[in-house]
Scaffold this motif. Sequence first.
Motif, short mmCIF file in Angstrom:
data_model
loop_
_atom_site.label_atom_id
_atom_site.label_comp_id
_atom_site.label_asym_id
_atom_site.label_seq_id
_atom_site.Cartn_x
_atom_site.Cartn_y
_atom_site.Cartn_z
N GLY A 1 1.06 -0.84 0.14
CA GLY A 1 -0.11 0.20 -0.12
C GLY A 1 0.72 1.26 0.35
N THR A 2 1.62 1.39 1.22
CA THR A 2 2.98 1.69 0.51
C THR A 2 3.59 2.58 -0.55
OG1 THR A 2 3.31 1.76 3.34
CG2 THR A 2 5.15 3.36 1.93
N LEU A 3 4.15 1.11 -1.33
CA LEU A 3 4.00 2.26 -2.70
C LEU A 3 3.30 2.75 -3.35
CD1 LEU A 3 6.06 -1.84 -3.64
CD2 LEU A 3 7.03 0.52 -3.02
N ARG A 4 1.77 1.65 -3.67
CA ARG A 4 1.15 2.80 -4.54
C ARG A 4 1.30 3.91 -3.82
NH1 ARG A 4 -1.99 -1.88 -3.49
NH2 ARG A 4 -3.34 -1.32 -1.84
N TYR A 5 0.69 4.68 -2.72
CA TYR A 5 1.22 6.25 -1.81
C TYR A 5 2.37 6.62 -2.50
CZ TYR A 5 0.42 10.14 1.23
OH TYR A 5 0.12 11.37 1.07
N LEU B 1 -2.28 6.06 11.55
CA LEU B 1 -1.70 6.51 12.76
C LEU B 1 -1.57 5.54 13.79
CD1 LEU B 1 -3.67 9.91 11.99
CD2 LEU B 1 -1.53 9.48 11.48
N ASP B 2 -2.28 4.52 13.57
CA ASP B 2 -1.86 4.05 15.20
C ASP B 2 -0.23 3.79 14.93
OD1 ASP B 2 -2.69 2.15 13.68
OD2 ASP B 2 -4.38 1.41 14.06
N ARG B 3 0.40 3.10 13.56
CA ARG B 3 1.45 2.60 13.58
C ARG B 3 2.70 2.95 14.78
NH1 ARG B 3 1.33 -2.02 13.34
NH2 ARG B 3 -1.01 -1.74 13.98
N LEU B 4 1.93 4.68 14.59
CA LEU B 4 3.17 5.52 15.34
C LEU B 4 2.92 5.10 17.06
CD1 LEU B 4 3.12 8.37 13.59
CD2 LEU B 4 5.03 7.55 13.55
N SER B 5 1.90 5.17 17.05
CA SER B 5 0.94 5.16 19.04
C SER B 5 0.07 5.01 19.11
CB SER B 5 1.60 6.76 19.75
OG SER B 5 1.25 6.54 21.05
N ARG B 6 -0.41 3.48 19.99
CA ARG B 6 -1.82 3.27 20.55
C ARG B 6 -1.93 3.71 21.72
NH1 ARG B 6 -5.09 -0.90 18.58
NH2 ARG B 6 -4.16 -0.98 15.40
N GLN B 7 -0.74 4.86 22.41
CA GLN B 7 -1.24 5.12 23.68
C GLN B 7 -1.93 5.99 24.12
OE1 GLN B 7 3.16 6.48 23.73
NE2 GLN B 7 3.11 5.77 25.74
N THR C 1 6.42 16.58 8.04
CA THR C 1 5.40 16.35 6.95
C THR C 1 5.05 14.67 7.58
OG1 THR C 1 4.85 17.81 5.99
CG2 THR C 1 3.70 15.30 5.46
N ILE C 2 4.18 14.50 8.46
CA ILE C 2 3.05 13.04 8.70
C ILE C 2 2.09 12.39 7.87
CG2 ILE C 2 2.48 11.62 10.19
CD1 ILE C 2 2.91 12.57 12.20
N HIS C 3 2.57 11.51 6.86
CA HIS C 3 1.74 10.76 5.26
C HIS C 3 0.72 9.76 6.36
CE1 HIS C 3 2.99 13.34 2.11
NE2 HIS C 3 4.00 13.45 2.76
N SER C 4 -0.13 9.56 6.68
CA SER C 4 -0.68 8.02 6.59
C SER C 4 -1.39 7.46 5.41
CB SER C 4 -1.73 8.81 7.76
OG SER C 4 -3.49 7.84 7.39
N VAL C 5 -0.88 6.57 5.02
CA VAL C 5 -0.98 5.95 3.38
C VAL C 5 -2.93 5.56 3.89
CG1 VAL C 5 -1.16 4.26 2.38
CG2 VAL C 5 1.50 4.84 2.84
N PHE C 6 -3.18 5.26 4.62
CA PHE C 6 -4.62 4.45 4.78
C PHE C 6 -5.27 5.39 4.92
CE2 PHE C 6 -8.42 3.94 8.10
CZ PHE C 6 -8.79 2.35 7.06
N ASP C 7 -5.34 6.86 4.88
CA ASP C 7 -6.58 7.97 4.83
C ASP C 7 -5.99 9.02 3.59
OD1 ASP C 7 -7.11 7.68 7.59
OD2 ASP C 7 -5.35 8.60 8.92
N GLY C 8 -5.04 8.45 3.64
CA GLY C 8 -4.41 9.36 2.14
C GLY C 8 -3.94 10.79 2.06
N LEU C 9 -3.38 10.54 3.74
CA LEU C 9 -3.51 11.59 3.83
C LEU C 9 -2.26 12.55 4.88
CD1 LEU C 9 -7.06 13.09 5.98
CD2 LEU C 9 -6.35 13.47 3.24
N PRO C 10 -1.57 13.84 4.07
CA PRO C 10 -0.56 14.19 5.06
C PRO C 10 -0.69 14.95 6.43
CG PRO C 10 -0.66 16.03 2.79
CD PRO C 10 -2.59 14.60 3.46
#
Length: 577
Positions: free
Chosen positions: A36-40, A93-99, A117-126
């Motif tokens: 999924g990340t490669l496509r993004y 985003l939960d890959r970074l933290s689930r605290q 910049t943080i990119h969430s592939v699941f959300d398709g958002l930066p």
Amino acid sequence: MNVHAPVPTSNLSHLYRRVSSASQLAGDGLDRQYKGTLRYLKEKGLVVVREYEDRGVSAFRGRNRRSGQLATILENIRRGVIKSGEHLIIESLDRLSRQPIFDALQTMKDILSAGVTIHSVFDGLPYTLETVNREQWRANQLLNSMMRGHEESRIKSERVAEAYENGRQTGKIVAGRIPTWLRIEKDKDGKKVFKVNDDVAKIVNDIFEMARDGLSSYKIAQELKRRGIAPFGEQRKPIGSKSKGSHHWNATSILNILTRKTVLGEYRPTITSYDENGKRIMTPAGVLPNYYKEIVTPELWQAANDAIQSRKRRGSMGQGRKGADFANILKDTTICSHCGNPMHIKVQREHRTLARYTRLRCAGKSEGVCGNSRSPRYLVIENAVLDFVSEVELVDRRSDEAAALQRDIATENLRVESLDDQIRTVITNFLSTQSSVAVQMVSELEAEKARLVSSLETKRSKLASIASSQSPEDRKTALKELRATMAALEPVDGDNEAEKTSKAAQRYAVRAKLNLKIKEVIDRIEFSKDGTDLVIMRDESVFYAFEDKVNGLRITKFTAPRERDPSVEATFEGLQA
């Protein structure tokens, strides 16, 4: 709504992936994230300059932030290795933290505030600091992702804990690691039950029998290797480990089998909690007897562990056996009466024939700290001791010891019941008065109860040991049989190499048993430079001396060390030098 917010002009990015469990690692966790990340990346025109990967590291308690690759990312941001304007790519985003939310937001803030910049592939958002502050919907998206990730992990953790607790209380089998000699099957009603793997159980019993007979855990491991018996189960490696070490028996794995009561069916559950830093704390939650299937008798378990303790009893006296032969069956019993150091075997040669023979020599003398230069021939002492323990009258004190232990156990049981009543009373009063003193009182009472429970376990173990121990006459009979077996295993002319090797292995085992049997009777033998060897018996108030005489060795019996009473002398035959 503009979902395609502008991003900084740099196209350099850093990829972070994480899976928290072995099952995710074995499945498609990382592979899914990667595809999924490669496509993004292709869509956004970003170039990955470095990949970071946490395998088997949970984000629920923040371990990836404290000691994982995420910690490396944060440190690189702080040092400027990852620069403002660059990108961090994650699946969600939960890959970074689930605290909890504020802890998770702190991680986000540390990254965004540095201009990354943080990119969430699941959300398709930066996500940038500017867009999160300016666009409320994007901030809400970030908050919702953080809260959802923590809540999912919390519920999962609570459900797993609840399932295990229910299993502990009801005896119901729950998922998890079980002893390798068991497997889980379903009965005709569909209920999970334990089944014994008879082949593995047979090997476990062999291990206990070898330990009972005096073999060390190292020697048992070597014997299992010699027989070609593979270790139980599969080799467990830390997730992400690239070690190629072979799976083999070792002394630690043998000792773990021998000293734990899992083979008796006992299960010792633990309660998992975490401190303020997220470090896991495992707290014992009592003992559940008869949870598993028993595969070793209590008598055999006790005998093996008595033998282990006997080997440890004088651990400071030497570093253990070296070589292929159990040369010294008096190991851990012979000491110098002047300095207290062990008497070690030293190999020498006859001046004329060059024949090898062994002597006992004080370790302190060898190190220059003792004046005891006496060096008796080992075989003379060995034969004398074997004759002695085969002939001497031993007092059977088992019933007296058992009675004393039973009295102590009854007394301590009553005290534990009394403490339980006191604890309940204090807690009841606390609920009505909210007194801060009550908390301290309960803590002190529970500490005393824990001490008594530990003492009770030790005494019950000792009582079981006495019940399974041999009578003095049985011990003497066993010694004579072992001695005869040892003599029959002496190599003879005509033995081929295979026969010699087989006899050597059997002889080693017999001499190990003899060492154990001698230590059951003799506490220690003290060697003095005047030629008198003092034998101090185990659990008896009489003492014996071996004295060098012209016609051999004479044994003198007396009631206290150095206070010999000629009227109670007893001389045994067969002690010729």
